[in-house]
Design a protein around this motif. Sequence first.
Motif, PDB file in Angstrom:
ATOM      1  N   LEU A   1      36.341 -19.143 -18.618  1.00 28.24           N
ATOM      2  CA  LEU A   1      34.923 -19.514 -18.577  1.00 28.24           C
ATOM      3  C   LEU A   1      34.311 -19.508 -19.977  1.00 28.24           C
ATOM      4  O   LEU A   1      33.509 -20.388 -20.305  1.00 28.24           O
ATOM      5  N   ALA A   2      34.688 -18.542 -20.799  1.00 29.68           N
ATOM      6  CA  ALA A   2      34.167 -18.485 -22.168  1.00 29.68           C
ATOM      7  C   ALA A   2      34.567 -19.739 -22.948  1.00 29.68           C
ATOM      8  O   ALA A   2      33.749 -20.292 -23.693  1.00 29.68           O
ATOM      9  N   ILE A  60      32.484 -22.743 -21.732  1.00 29.96           N
ATOM     10  CA  ILE A  60      31.127 -22.668 -22.273  1.00 29.96           C
ATOM     11  C   ILE A  60      31.137 -22.990 -23.764  1.00 29.96           C
ATOM     12  O   ILE A  60      30.280 -23.725 -24.261  1.00 29.96           O
ATOM     13  N   HIS A  61      32.107 -22.465 -24.478  1.00 20.52           N
ATOM     14  CA  HIS A  61      32.202 -22.696 -25.925  1.00 20.52           C
ATOM     15  C   HIS A  61      32.390 -24.180 -26.251  1.00 20.52           C
ATOM     16  O   HIS A  61      31.866 -24.669 -27.246  1.00 20.52           O
ATOM     17  N   GLY A  84      31.032 -26.607 -24.884  1.00 15.80           N
ATOM     18  CA  GLY A  84      29.713 -27.223 -24.926  1.00 15.80           C
ATOM     19  C   GLY A  84      29.465 -28.344 -23.929  1.00 15.80           C
ATOM     20  O   GLY A  84      28.378 -28.899 -23.908  1.00 15.80           O
ATOM     21  N   THR A 126      28.300 -29.221 -20.705  1.00 21.15           N
ATOM     22  CA  THR A 126      27.606 -28.552 -19.607  1.00 21.15           C
ATOM     23  C   THR A 126      28.046 -29.056 -18.240  1.00 21.15           C
ATOM     24  O   THR A 126      27.892 -28.354 -17.250  1.00 21.15           O
ATOM     25  N   LEU A 164      30.985 -26.764 -16.745  1.00 19.85           N
ATOM     26  CA  LEU A 164      30.754 -25.388 -16.302  1.00 19.85           C
ATOM     27  C   LEU A 164      30.704 -25.229 -14.783  1.00 19.85           C
ATOM     28  O   LEU A 164      31.350 -24.322 -14.258  1.00 19.85           O
ATOM     29  N   LEU A 204      23.074 -17.767 -12.106  1.00 25.00           N
ATOM     30  CA  LEU A 204      24.132 -18.020 -13.073  1.00 25.00           C
ATOM     31  C   LEU A 204      24.504 -16.747 -13.812  1.00 25.00           C
ATOM     32  O   LEU A 204      25.676 -16.430 -13.999  1.00 25.00           O
ATOM     33  N   SER A 205      23.505 -15.983 -14.203  1.00 26.02           N
ATOM     34  CA  SER A 205      23.734 -14.732 -14.910  1.00 26.02           C
ATOM     35  C   SER A 205      24.522 -13.751 -14.039  1.00 26.02           C
ATOM     36  O   SER A 205      25.459 -13.097 -14.510  1.00 26.02           O
ATOM     37  N   LEU A 216      28.202 -14.994 -13.795  1.00 31.51           N
ATOM     38  CA  LEU A 216      28.926 -14.722 -15.035  1.00 31.51           C
ATOM     39  C   LEU A 216      29.205 -13.233 -15.191  1.00 31.51           C
ATOM     40  O   LEU A 216      30.295 -12.831 -15.610  1.00 31.51           O
ATOM     41  N   LEU A 271      25.201 -14.110 -20.451  1.00 29.92           N
ATOM     42  CA  LEU A 271      24.570 -15.201 -21.183  1.00 29.92           C
ATOM     43  C   LEU A 271      24.083 -14.697 -22.530  1.00 29.92           C
ATOM     44  O   LEU A 271      23.591 -13.568 -22.640  1.00 29.92           O
TER      45      LEU A 271
END
Length: 116
Positions: A30-31, A34-35, A37, A39, A42, A84-85, A88, A95
Motif C-alpha cells: 500500500l505504501a 500511494i508513493h 501517486g 490515486t 489506491l 480511509l484513515s 490504513l 495518512l
Amino acid sequence: MTTGKTTKLAASVPFNAADYLQADDIPGYLAEVIHDGDTRALPLALRTAADVLGMAELARRTGLNRETLYRTLSDRGNPRLDTLSAILEAFGLRLAVQPNEQPRHRPTPHPARKRA
C-alpha cells in the motif's frame, strides 16, 4: 511445413494480486501504491489488501461493519477521510502530508497585465 495438428492452449486466468500477496506484505504494498501517486490505483490496492486479510478481520481491526467496508471498497466507493484513515491504520499505515518532491510552479503573471 505444417502437419495439420493444432496445439490446444490452456485457458487464461485473470490475474489477482491477492493470490501473490501475504498479510505481512500489505503495508509495503500500500505504501508503494500511494508513493507512486496514481490515486486511481489506491482503491484497487485497498480491495486487494482486504481480500488478503479478509473482510471480517478488516472490520474487526477498523471497528467498521463489513457492509460499510464492502461499500467503501467497491468500484463506486469513495471513502471519507476518517474511513480511509481507519483502513490504513488497520494495515499499520497512517495518512501524512508532505511537500511534493518537485513543487509546482505557478505561471508568472504577464508584466503588461495589471491586477485589478
